[in-house]
Design a protein around this motif. Structure first.
Motif, PDB file in Angstrom:
ATOM      1  N   HIS A  82       0.972  -1.208  -0.072  1.00 29.47           N
ATOM      2  CA  HIS A  82       0.152  -0.008  -0.028  1.00 29.47           C
ATOM      3  C   HIS A  82       0.908   1.224   0.142  1.00 29.47           C
ATOM      4  N   PHE A  83       2.063   1.256   0.298  1.00 35.87           N
ATOM      5  CA  PHE A  83       2.880   2.285   0.555  1.00 35.87           C
ATOM      6  C   PHE A  83       3.778   2.410  -0.623  1.00 35.87           C
ATOM      7  N   GLU A  84       4.433   1.463  -1.090  1.00 33.27           N
ATOM      8  CA  GLU A  84       5.704   1.341  -2.123  1.00 33.27           C
ATOM      9  C   GLU A  84       5.689   2.532  -3.031  1.00 33.27           C
ATOM     10  N   ASP A  85       4.454   2.854  -3.612  1.00 33.82           N
ATOM     11  CA  ASP A  85       4.190   3.879  -4.633  1.00 33.82           C
ATOM     12  C   ASP A  85       4.573   5.227  -4.206  1.00 33.82           C
ATOM     13  N   PHE A  86       4.541   5.449  -2.941  1.00 38.70           N
ATOM     14  CA  PHE A  86       4.838   6.788  -2.375  1.00 38.70           C
ATOM     15  C   PHE A  86       6.290   7.277  -2.437  1.00 38.70           C
ATOM     16  N   GLY A  87       7.256   6.185  -2.212  1.00 40.67           N
ATOM     17  CA  GLY A  87       8.620   6.686  -2.132  1.00 40.67           C
ATOM     18  C   GLY A  87       9.339   5.176  -1.616  1.00 40.67           C
ATOM     19  N   LYS A  88      10.571   5.486  -1.436  1.00 40.56           N
ATOM     20  CA  LYS A  88      11.408   4.270  -0.902  1.00 40.56           C
ATOM     21  C   LYS A  88      11.346   3.972   0.526  1.00 40.56           C
ATOM     22  N   LEU A  89      10.917   2.704   0.909  1.00 42.72           N
ATOM     23  CA  LEU A  89      10.708   2.287   2.103  1.00 42.72           C
ATOM     24  C   LEU A  89      11.989   1.772   2.579  1.00 42.72           C
ATOM     25  N   LEU A  90      12.234   1.856   3.989  1.00 41.29           N
ATOM     26  CA  LEU A  90      13.449   1.372   4.670  1.00 41.29           C
ATOM     27  C   LEU A  90      13.048   0.231   5.476  1.00 41.29           C
ATOM     28  N   LYS A  91      11.847   0.201   6.270  1.00 43.96           N
ATOM     29  CA  LYS A  91      11.610  -0.902   7.049  1.00 43.96           C
ATOM     30  C   LYS A  91      10.020  -0.950   7.133  1.00 43.96           C
ATOM     31  N   VAL A  92       9.364  -2.202   7.174  1.00 42.61           N
ATOM     32  CA  VAL A  92       7.896  -2.352   7.478  1.00 42.61           C
ATOM     33  C   VAL A  92       8.152  -3.476   8.672  1.00 42.61           C
ATOM     34  N   GLN A  93       7.313  -2.953   9.929  1.00 41.89           N
ATOM     35  CA  GLN A  93       7.313  -3.945  11.082  1.00 41.89           C
ATOM     36  C   GLN A  93       5.819  -4.039  11.152  1.00 41.89           C
ATOM     37  N   VAL A  94       5.356  -5.355  11.487  1.00 44.79           N
ATOM     38  CA  VAL A  94       4.252  -5.617  12.021  1.00 44.79           C
ATOM     39  C   VAL A  94       3.995  -6.328  13.343  1.00 44.79           C
ATOM     40  N   PHE A  95       2.926  -5.643  14.263  1.00 43.29           N
ATOM     41  CA  PHE A  95       2.845  -6.088  15.659  1.00 43.29           C
ATOM     42  C   PHE A  95       1.413  -6.514  15.797  1.00 43.29           C
ATOM     43  N   GLY A  96       1.345  -7.630  16.332  1.00 42.28           N
ATOM     44  CA  GLY A  96       0.215  -8.370  16.607  1.00 42.28           C
ATOM     45  C   GLY A  96      -0.648  -7.697  17.952  1.00 42.28           C
ATOM     46  N   ARG A  97      -1.791  -8.057  18.129  1.00 43.57           N
ATOM     47  CA  ARG A  97      -2.551  -7.668  19.438  1.00 43.57           C
ATOM     48  C   ARG A  97      -1.812  -8.056  20.698  1.00 43.57           C
ATOM     49  N   SER A  98      -1.960  -7.093  21.885  1.00 50.48           N
ATOM     50  CA  SER A  98      -1.359  -7.207  22.980  1.00 50.48           C
ATOM     51  C   SER A  98      -2.132  -6.909  24.161  1.00 50.48           C
ATOM     52  N   LYS A 133      -1.113  -4.181  25.740  1.00 53.06           N
ATOM     53  CA  LYS A 133      -1.029  -2.969  25.471  1.00 53.06           C
ATOM     54  C   LYS A 133      -1.578  -2.269  24.197  1.00 53.06           C
ATOM     55  N   ASN A 134      -1.898  -3.149  23.147  1.00 50.49           N
ATOM     56  CA  ASN A 134      -2.572  -2.710  21.834  1.00 50.49           C
ATOM     57  C   ASN A 134      -3.738  -3.582  21.566  1.00 50.49           C
ATOM     58  N   GLN A 135      -4.783  -2.901  21.476  1.00 46.64           N
ATOM     59  CA  GLN A 135      -6.130  -3.683  21.216  1.00 46.64           C
ATOM     60  C   GLN A 135      -6.300  -4.050  19.758  1.00 46.64           C
ATOM     61  N   THR A 136      -5.389  -3.477  18.724  1.00 44.50           N
ATOM     62  CA  THR A 136      -5.401  -3.926  17.690  1.00 44.50           C
ATOM     63  C   THR A 136      -4.059  -4.131  16.842  1.00 44.50           C
ATOM     64  N   ALA A 137      -4.086  -5.005  16.012  1.00 43.75           N
ATOM     65  CA  ALA A 137      -2.766  -5.173  15.422  1.00 43.75           C
ATOM     66  C   ALA A 137      -2.277  -3.886  14.636  1.00 43.75           C
ATOM     67  N   TYR A 138      -1.127  -3.689  14.279  1.00 42.77           N
ATOM     68  CA  TYR A 138      -0.658  -2.281  13.437  1.00 42.77           C
ATOM     69  C   TYR A 138       0.781  -2.640  13.115  1.00 42.77           C
ATOM     70  N   ALA A 139       1.028  -1.624  12.152  1.00 43.57           N
ATOM     71  CA  ALA A 139       2.359  -1.680  11.604  1.00 43.57           C
ATOM     72  C   ALA A 139       3.122  -0.414  11.537  1.00 43.57           C
ATOM     73  N   LEU A 140       4.513  -0.362  11.649  1.00 46.44           N
ATOM     74  CA  LEU A 140       5.186   0.823  11.382  1.00 46.44           C
ATOM     75  C   LEU A 140       6.015   0.750  10.129  1.00 46.44           C
ATOM     76  N   VAL A 141       5.850   1.495   9.361  1.00 48.28           N
ATOM     77  CA  VAL A 141       6.210   1.690   8.034  1.00 48.28           C
ATOM     78  C   VAL A 141       7.206   3.042   8.063  1.00 48.28           C
ATOM     79  N   THR A 142       8.651   2.695   7.826  1.00 46.32           N
ATOM     80  CA  THR A 142       9.604   3.694   8.008  1.00 46.32           C
ATOM     81  C   THR A 142      10.001   4.113   6.124  1.00 46.32           C
ATOM     82  N   PHE A 143       9.912   5.443   5.841  1.00 39.34           N
ATOM     83  CA  PHE A 143      10.114   6.056   4.705  1.00 39.34           C
ATOM     84  C   PHE A 143      11.603   6.479   4.756  1.00 39.34           C
ATOM     85  N   ASP A 144      12.316   6.407   3.597  1.00 44.77           N
ATOM     86  CA  ASP A 144      13.629   7.014   3.241  1.00 44.77           C
ATOM     87  C   ASP A 144      13.478   8.686   3.657  1.00 44.77           C
ATOM     88  N   ARG A 145      12.367   9.304   3.053  1.00 49.51           N
ATOM     89  CA  ARG A 145      12.239  10.556   3.147  1.00 49.51           C
ATOM     90  C   ARG A 145      10.932  10.937   3.926  1.00 49.51           C
TER      91      ARG A 145
END
Length: 122
Positions: A49-65, A67-79
């Motif tokens: 969903h994000f790669e067309d916007f620019g260079k991705l450095l890292k994508v991390q996925v976190f499940g429910r816990s 502390k977090n009621q929903t699963a979420y992701a962290l997407v790191t862009f170069d810029r």
């Protein structure tokens, strides 16, 4: 060159940089929080969903816990400019049809040394 790492219930994909960014506006990159995502998502399913916007450095996925009621992701862009463009375009969209009736929130994660004045907490 992609490396997959698994640690506990979290999965991330490291995307090897192709050399330093010469276009400026980014430095160490800019991270977006994407929530909610379907439980059990893989990083590649989020990255698409994000790669067309620019260079991705890292994508991390976190499940429910606890502390977090929903699963979420962290997407790191170069810029930062690319991250901001992705956040502005994709937030409040139905990115994941598996999650019926829930729009995806995409927001920038404040990073150390981030000198922007748009932090929500004091």
């Amino acid at each position: 060159n992609k490396k997959n790492k698994k640690s506990g219930g979290n999965v991330d994909i490291m995307i090897a940089p192709e050399g330093p960014s010469s276009s400026g506006g980014g430095g160490a990159g800019c991270t977006l929080k994407v929530s909610p995502i379907p439980e059990g998502s893989i990083p590649q399913a989020v990255a698409i969903h994000f790669e067309d916007f620019g260079k991705l450095l890292k994508v991390q996925v976190f499940g429910r816990s606890e502390k977090n009621q929903t699963a979420y992701a962290l997407v790191t862009f170069d810029r930062k400019v690319d991250a901001d463009k992705a956040a502005g375009t994709l937030t409040k969209k139905y990115l994941f049809p598996q999650i019926r009736g829930r729009k995806t929130q995409v927001s920038r994660v404040a990073s150390p040394g981030d000198d922007d004045d748009d932090e929500e907490e004091e």
